[in-house]
Design a protein around this motif. Structure first.
Motif, PDB file in Angstrom:
ATOM      1  N   ASN A 124      38.018  74.769  39.430  1.00  0.00           N
ATOM      2  CA  ASN A 124      39.650  74.770  38.849  1.00  0.00           C
ATOM      3  C   ASN A 124      40.576  74.340  39.984  1.00  0.00           C
ATOM      4  O   ASN A 124      41.880  74.318  39.534  1.00  0.00           O
ATOM      5  CB  ASN A 124      39.837  76.207  38.497  1.00  0.00           C
ATOM      6  N   LYS A 125      40.173  74.025  41.136  1.00  0.00           N
ATOM      7  CA  LYS A 125      41.330  73.610  42.232  1.00  0.00           C
ATOM      8  C   LYS A 125      41.576  72.045  41.628  1.00  0.00           C
ATOM      9  O   LYS A 125      40.646  71.565  41.061  1.00  0.00           O
ATOM     10  CB  LYS A 125      40.641  73.672  43.723  1.00  0.00           C
ATOM     11  N   SER A 126      42.726  71.727  42.146  1.00  0.00           N
ATOM     12  CA  SER A 126      42.949  70.270  41.448  1.00  0.00           C
ATOM     13  C   SER A 126      42.178  69.379  42.352  1.00  0.00           C
ATOM     14  O   SER A 126      41.796  68.207  41.997  1.00  0.00           O
ATOM     15  CB  SER A 126      44.520  70.014  41.576  1.00  0.00           C
ATOM     16  N   TYR A 127      41.511  69.680  43.702  1.00  0.00           N
ATOM     17  CA  TYR A 127      40.746  68.617  44.346  1.00  0.00           C
ATOM     18  C   TYR A 127      39.887  69.446  45.456  1.00  0.00           C
ATOM     19  O   TYR A 127      40.466  70.289  45.864  1.00  0.00           O
ATOM     20  CB  TYR A 127      41.378  67.572  44.728  1.00  0.00           C
ATOM     21  N   ASP A 128      38.612  69.199  45.553  1.00  0.00           N
ATOM     22  CA  ASP A 128      37.757  69.532  46.636  1.00  0.00           C
ATOM     23  C   ASP A 128      37.660  68.530  47.775  1.00  0.00           C
ATOM     24  O   ASP A 128      37.306  68.812  49.026  1.00  0.00           O
ATOM     25  CB  ASP A 128      36.643  70.031  46.124  1.00  0.00           C
ATOM     26  N   LEU A 129      37.634  67.347  47.334  1.00  0.00           N
ATOM     27  CA  LEU A 129      37.536  66.269  48.267  1.00  0.00           C
ATOM     28  C   LEU A 129      38.352  64.821  47.546  1.00  0.00           C
ATOM     29  O   LEU A 129      38.543  64.676  46.487  1.00  0.00           O
ATOM     30  CB  LEU A 129      35.764  65.833  47.974  1.00  0.00           C
ATOM     31  N   ALA A 130      38.920  64.299  48.703  1.00  0.00           N
ATOM     32  CA  ALA A 130      39.489  63.108  48.202  1.00  0.00           C
ATOM     33  C   ALA A 130      38.953  61.931  49.050  1.00  0.00           C
ATOM     34  O   ALA A 130      38.413  62.068  50.312  1.00  0.00           O
ATOM     35  CB  ALA A 130      40.854  63.081  48.855  1.00  0.00           C
ATOM     36  N   ILE A 131      38.852  60.667  48.590  1.00  0.00           N
ATOM     37  CA  ILE A 131      38.127  59.662  49.069  1.00  0.00           C
ATOM     38  C   ILE A 131      39.488  58.379  49.272  1.00  0.00           C
ATOM     39  O   ILE A 131      39.759  58.183  47.954  1.00  0.00           O
ATOM     40  CB  ILE A 131      37.125  58.919  48.497  1.00  0.00           C
ATOM     41  N   THR A 132      39.779  57.959  50.041  1.00  0.00           N
ATOM     42  CA  THR A 132      40.978  56.730  50.255  1.00  0.00           C
ATOM     43  C   THR A 132      40.347  55.774  50.946  1.00  0.00           C
ATOM     44  O   THR A 132      39.399  55.895  51.816  1.00  0.00           O
ATOM     45  CB  THR A 132      42.178  57.520  50.810  1.00  0.00           C
ATOM     46  N   GLU A 133      40.810  54.463  50.783  1.00  0.00           N
ATOM     47  CA  GLU A 133      40.204  53.273  51.135  1.00  0.00           C
ATOM     48  C   GLU A 133      40.464  53.153  52.673  1.00  0.00           C
ATOM     49  O   GLU A 133      41.374  53.505  53.254  1.00  0.00           O
ATOM     50  CB  GLU A 133      40.941  52.174  50.454  1.00  0.00           C
ATOM     51  N   ASP A 134      39.075  52.376  53.414  1.00  0.00           N
ATOM     52  CA  ASP A 134      39.169  52.381  54.736  1.00  0.00           C
ATOM     53  C   ASP A 134      39.450  50.971  54.961  1.00  0.00           C
ATOM     54  O   ASP A 134      38.519  50.104  54.573  1.00  0.00           O
ATOM     55  CB  ASP A 134      38.018  52.945  55.344  1.00  0.00           C
ATOM     56  N   HIS A 135      40.276  50.418  55.583  1.00  0.00           N
ATOM     57  CA  HIS A 135      40.490  49.110  55.974  1.00  0.00           C
ATOM     58  C   HIS A 135      40.016  48.403  57.383  1.00  0.00           C
ATOM     59  O   HIS A 135      40.195  47.563  57.773  1.00  0.00           O
ATOM     60  CB  HIS A 135      41.991  48.846  55.839  1.00  0.00           C
ATOM     61  N   SER A 136      39.356  49.544  58.027  1.00  0.00           N
ATOM     62  CA  SER A 136      39.111  49.325  59.452  1.00  0.00           C
ATOM     63  C   SER A 136      37.915  48.544  59.621  1.00  0.00           C
ATOM     64  O   SER A 136      37.521  47.979  60.701  1.00  0.00           O
ATOM     65  CB  SER A 136      38.960  50.624  60.247  1.00  0.00           C
ATOM     66  N   GLY A 137      36.913  48.487  58.704  1.00  0.00           N
ATOM     67  CA  GLY A 137      35.658  47.835  58.799  1.00  0.00           C
ATOM     68  C   GLY A 137      34.608  48.827  59.532  1.00  0.00           C
ATOM     69  O   GLY A 137      33.602  48.544  59.347  1.00  0.00           O
ATOM     70  N   LEU A 138      35.129  50.000  59.699  1.00  0.00           N
ATOM     71  CA  LEU A 138      34.090  51.092  59.923  1.00  0.00           C
ATOM     72  C   LEU A 138      33.528  52.105  58.898  1.00  0.00           C
ATOM     73  O   LEU A 138      34.212  51.972  57.747  1.00  0.00           O
ATOM     74  CB  LEU A 138      34.944  52.025  60.863  1.00  0.00           C
ATOM     75  N   ASN A 139      32.577  52.569  59.185  1.00  0.00           N
ATOM     76  CA  ASN A 139      32.027  53.398  58.189  1.00  0.00           C
ATOM     77  C   ASN A 139      31.840  55.131  58.475  1.00  0.00           C
ATOM     78  O   ASN A 139      32.044  55.260  59.463  1.00  0.00           O
ATOM     79  CB  ASN A 139      30.467  53.495  58.116  1.00  0.00           C
ATOM     80  N   GLY A 140      31.850  55.765  57.379  1.00  0.00           N
ATOM     81  CA  GLY A 140      31.702  57.195  57.370  1.00  0.00           C
ATOM     82  C   GLY A 140      32.826  57.841  58.287  1.00  0.00           C
ATOM     83  O   GLY A 140      32.627  58.870  58.923  1.00  0.00           O
ATOM     84  N   ARG A 141      34.010  57.535  57.965  1.00  0.00           N
ATOM     85  CA  ARG A 141      35.160  58.106  58.803  1.00  0.00           C
ATOM     86  C   ARG A 141      35.881  59.399  58.192  1.00  0.00           C
ATOM     87  O   ARG A 141      35.993  59.304  56.901  1.00  0.00           O
ATOM     88  CB  ARG A 141      36.279  56.874  58.984  1.00  0.00           C
ATOM     89  N   LEU A 142      36.550  60.271  58.852  1.00  0.00           N
ATOM     90  CA  LEU A 142      37.205  61.448  58.371  1.00  0.00           C
ATOM     91  C   LEU A 142      38.503  60.793  58.406  1.00  0.00           C
ATOM     92  O   LEU A 142      39.323  60.397  59.483  1.00  0.00           O
ATOM     93  CB  LEU A 142      37.115  62.587  59.430  1.00  0.00           C
ATOM     94  N   HIS A 143      39.515  61.333  57.401  1.00  0.00           N
ATOM     95  CA  HIS A 143      40.822  61.236  57.335  1.00  0.00           C
ATOM     96  C   HIS A 143      41.558  62.575  57.611  1.00  0.00           C
ATOM     97  O   HIS A 143      41.905  62.675  58.593  1.00  0.00           O
ATOM     98  CB  HIS A 143      41.342  60.946  55.904  1.00  0.00           C
ATOM     99  N   HIS A 144      40.904  63.620  56.856  1.00  0.00           N
ATOM    100  CA  HIS A 144      41.380  65.012  57.276  1.00  0.00           C
ATOM    101  C   HIS A 144      40.588  66.295  56.744  1.00  0.00           C
ATOM    102  O   HIS A 144      39.943  65.978  55.497  1.00  0.00           O
ATOM    103  CB  HIS A 144      42.701  65.211  57.029  1.00  0.00           C
ATOM    104  N   LEU A 145      40.679  67.126  57.195  1.00  0.00           N
ATOM    105  CA  LEU A 145      40.187  68.651  56.623  1.00  0.00           C
ATOM    106  C   LEU A 145      41.307  69.709  56.573  1.00  0.00           C
ATOM    107  O   LEU A 145      42.372  69.542  57.406  1.00  0.00           O
ATOM    108  CB  LEU A 145      39.041  69.134  57.590  1.00  0.00           C
ATOM    109  N   THR A 146      41.544  70.373  55.333  1.00  0.00           N
ATOM    110  CA  THR A 146      42.285  71.123  55.197  1.00  0.00           C
ATOM    111  C   THR A 146      42.044  72.565  54.802  1.00  0.00           C
ATOM    112  O   THR A 146      41.146  72.989  54.130  1.00  0.00           O
ATOM    113  CB  THR A 146      43.027  70.531  53.805  1.00  0.00           C
ATOM    114  N   PHE A 147      42.825  73.444  55.358  1.00  0.00           N
ATOM    115  CA  PHE A 147      42.807  74.767  55.265  1.00  0.00           C
ATOM    116  C   PHE A 147      43.976  75.397  54.404  1.00  0.00           C
ATOM    117  O   PHE A 147      45.255  74.780  54.760  1.00  0.00           O
ATOM    118  CB  PHE A 147      42.787  75.724  56.557  1.00  0.00           C
ATOM    119  N   ALA A 148      44.023  76.195  53.537  1.00  0.00           N
ATOM    120  CA  ALA A 148      44.924  76.574  52.733  1.00  0.00           C
ATOM    121  C   ALA A 148      45.456  77.954  53.187  1.00  0.00           C
ATOM    122  O   ALA A 148      44.865  78.932  53.721  1.00  0.00           O
ATOM    123  CB  ALA A 148      44.504  77.000  51.423  1.00  0.00           C
ATOM    124  N   THR A 149      46.902  78.095  53.069  1.00  0.00           N
ATOM    125  CA  THR A 149      47.509  79.192  53.337  1.00  0.00           C
ATOM    126  C   THR A 149      48.019  79.904  51.937  1.00  0.00           C
ATOM    127  O   THR A 149      47.856  79.457  51.078  1.00  0.00           O
ATOM    128  CB  THR A 149      48.897  78.988  53.890  1.00  0.00           C
TER     129      THR A 149
END
Lengths: 317, 317, 317, 317
Positions: free
Chosen positions: A196-221
């Motif tokens: 019921n959270k509005s998201y647990d995972l987001a995937i956004t487009e990578d233009h770098s030509g690289l694979n398996g990259r991290l954008h960010h990790l989030t913690f909630a207050t």
């Protein structure tokens, strides 16, 4: 069981860091997390109300980036059925003993190469002594230190082929696509909720030509006020603030983006009281024109947000 | 100069404690204050945005209670003129070297026996190194620890004869009477503001037959959210919560009352954006019927609030 | 009396608007203010805890901008002494009957041409009936509408010659210079406090060649949370957000800048618990390098903030 | 499908009120809800981010109390399977056309007599024109009026036989028992979650000898700050505050209890960031000694909270 509900939640993420001690200090002193255990080149941490052994594993490495992440399934049956589905795609790797020795997990890759695990049996953290909360419905004591993050919230990965990522997620693992960026030439970002959270995972487009990259990790207050305080804490402690605090139009997340000393982008965020309770929620689609408006209150998205990611180390590829 | 504006603000309070080490730990670990200096049986502390050497002095003693408190005057001239006025009442004691050696202070008694000092020259705290704030308009670094109180806010004393106390305050020292409890048989409480805060000192009636008692000392947070968090921090750390969080009808203070380990009642409070900017503000008077309604949102005042105070030790009388 | 303390507070501001009805709707429906009175082409408004007849006068005009603003003095004697000082500068205009007929005010110009009034006698607003607060120490009922601003906070003007403006302010009218931007070629901005708020008036450099321009007028909320909510209310109601919410490094103000329908820049802000209680506070000076860092948490100052102002109409010059 | 996850969420509640117009005014003006539709003696309302046609139905009646409440199931299959299970218990009533004509619902009774419905097909509210949010992921415009409740949160019913109620809930309808009060002589209260909220329904013991009584209905705000503001709004508008704001030890809910003009107890609450993500969460059990401690921060539970309920009207029994 309907594939939508097979996964329970994002369970943990392993981040790689070239500065393990400083990273540990960031997550404990600045974010207010607890160390459950250290083991050689790794440390296992959790936010005060995370219920498992850890929600964050930090591993010393010459580069920053993501090692792996993990989903907890909703039941043992869900685990079995998802593993079958993964095996059918050819992206499966195999069963492993779960880190720290509790139960078994199945390891596989997402289409862009990110390593992932799925498991059901877990080690529920029982706080003892000084770590125990006075409220028995809280997993451990409110730390009263730094940002006091409550729990792991979500993970944002980068991928070359958003469609492939989404097809794998929703066709094989499960979850709902609550929001999506869709330009004329295809999807640019997909938000995945498995509960019921509005998201647990987001995937956004990578233009770098690289694979398996991290954008960010989030913690909630617990509140937005604590995100504002977090900005001051970052400022006072020399932590780089990339952007925020501000509110994303997408998902309405009240955000603050920081870099931990190892170089990984860390978000602290609050979703206020937002939940997706509608079981057949219709995906909210954002087009290019809408994205050009910037964030909810008009802040322009910083350029580094579109380009900077943490590559997956070679030996993990 | 108009006597109304001769005092600048409540400067510091000396609390006595039979458990000095535990009291120090309470004010540093729970409230988030800093120690400026320790000296024999005393420790000098300040909240992160207090600008002087200390706003709290803790002194080891067999009993709890107040040692003395101090006003900073608005100017050297104000100091001289107030001292003359005090001397004329016969309540003056004499000039002393200020604690910690900066400048001189004049010592006197309030009519109920409370020891007080007034001074102008002071030692402004210059945070160095790790204690320094990234914002040059903040007196020291945001502590990110415990309740993170920002500054000393006000002091509440008990006195047998409220009228005598008020006559001395407003006739000799200065300040405005912003609010007052007035029953048919006389005043029961008086709130004193010497600046734009709605009060710096409150005096409420003492029915115990004792003299020079302390009711409570208050530190301010930046927000009401932090008072709610303070309640959790108290709960998690075994600190006794006497009452609150709730909002006082009088002065609209959002309050939480705690007992520090030495036995003194400590309030953490937030006044939101309330200020008394009107220079000829008319005293708000509360009668008995109005007081019977309890606090702003209906909470009944706890019985101990009417009776419990910390007596002044014999040797100070 | 020391000139520092002759003024009590910023009392009211007259804004000109080419869209009077829409401006009234903005201040009442969006900001949550009350109308005290309308009179021909003008409307008099107040925030719920402003204690005078009005803190904002809106006057229909073909252009936006500031008509005049007003200081309330700390006493009748302060008024008389300030008027003498103003007259000595040649910038005095003369005594007028105060708007709405309560008492007399003295009208003069600041060096950059801004019209200003100073007065002591005032009309204190007594809320009746539905407008009355349940708490007798609140000037009127909490509106529960829109942003719920509590009181007028400060005014920011633009001036060609900052030094002249400051000399006039501190040498003739009074107040303390709490913060200042000082580049190698001179002062670029000066913040004036006449009480314990950290500022009531700010003057920043005008590069346009015009005179008497307004930068913005600010109203205060009780909390930062309400500033975040204000941003949503602006977004939901098509109100242009220029920048924010974010925190200024200067003065630590948590800000949100909006344009009201008439074209004037309006800030809603919260200062948390910050007060300047130190009577001999040393001015905080910001140099060029420090200003280049942007706002407190790194937000770059928007370009329009440096250039856009509301000129004073010709007939007022 | 596992019975745990068959229900999606508490969908709506019908409250009876002897003062329909005043009750409507309370929910719209004080709580900030919207009216979707009125129909004879009933009005249908929703909070700004509720996604269905209504979350609250108000019906004119000579008494206060609950008319019925409704669950939305997670899927059509879930609906069918639950109806079969209900029919097997003999508590089923039969299929009805859903109120307002969208789809069909199955009506039944809980063991204590409370009328309930379960359905899947629904009417998703599409805000148009002025009601539309600027953010396409918000169901309608932020009202900027009164308490601004975001969504229906939970319902608390009273029942003579807690065990029978719980057996029916968990054995027939589904959901998880997240918390429970268990004295030596049996259960006194049971909290039911059907999703990741920590509860959607609570059942506490009824000592009155009556059946089908309502304890309270709750709406959620985005923050705790807004609960504090809600207390002021209640105070300012003559709404009776029974208890709060304070934090429940059970479920950690930050609460404020009000009575709407029709006599029903209404809670506004915020759960901060708390979610139950653990799919095999172990019930937290509170014993008598623990309950004697009062609420989280020590507030004693008001007596009326243990006794006052709104009986079900005779003709509904």
């Amino acid at each position: 069981m309907n594939i939508t509900w097979e996964l329970a939640h994002l369970a943990h993420v392993e981040l790689l860091t070239p500065k393990l001690d400083e990273s540990i200090r960031f997550f404990t002193e600045i974010l207010g997390m607890y160390i459950t255990e250290t083991d050689g080149d790794s440390a296992y941490l959790r936010a005060y109300d995370d219920y498992e052994h850890h929600s964050l594993k930090l591993t010393a490495h010459k580069h920053s980036g993501i090692g792996h992440f993990a989903w907890r399934s909703r039941s043992r049956e869900s685990l079995e059925s998802r593993v079958k589905a993964i095996e059918a795609t050819g992206l499966g790797i195999g069963w492993i003993d779960h880190e720290c020795g509790y139960g078994k997990a199945y390891r596989f890759r997402y289409p862009d190469g990110h390593l992932c695990e799925i498991y059901f049996d877990t080690h529920k953290y029982k706080a003892e002594g000084d770590m125990r909360s006075a409220l028995k419905n809280t997993n451990s004591k409110y730390p009263a230190r730094g940002v006091n993050v409550r729990r792991i919230d979500h993970l944002n990965l980068l991928a070359k082929d958003i469609r492939a990522f989404a097809d794998f997620q929703f066709g094989v693992l499960g979850g709902r696509n609550t929001e999506r960026i869709e330009f004329e030439d295809g999807p640019k970002g997909v938000w995945v909720s498995v509960n019921n959270k509005s998201y647990d995972l987001a995937i956004t487009e990578d233009h770098s030509g690289l694979n398996g990259r991290l954008h960010h990790l989030t913690f909630a207050t617990n509140s937005r006020e604590e995100i504002l305080i977090a900005a001051d804490i970052a400022l006072e402690n020399g932590v780089f603030i990339e952007t925020g605090p501000h509110k994303h139009a997408i998902q309405q997340t009240f955000f603050l983006y920081l870099y931990e000393p190892g170089g990984n982008r860390i978000e602290v965020a609050n979703a206020s009281a937002r939940l997706i309770l509608d079981p057949d929620y219709e995906t909210v689609v954002w087009n290019k024109e809408e994205r050009m408006k910037g964030q909810a209150w008009g802040l322009k998205t910083v350029e580094s947000f579109h380009t900077r990611g943490n590559p997956m180390p070679e030996e993990l590829i």
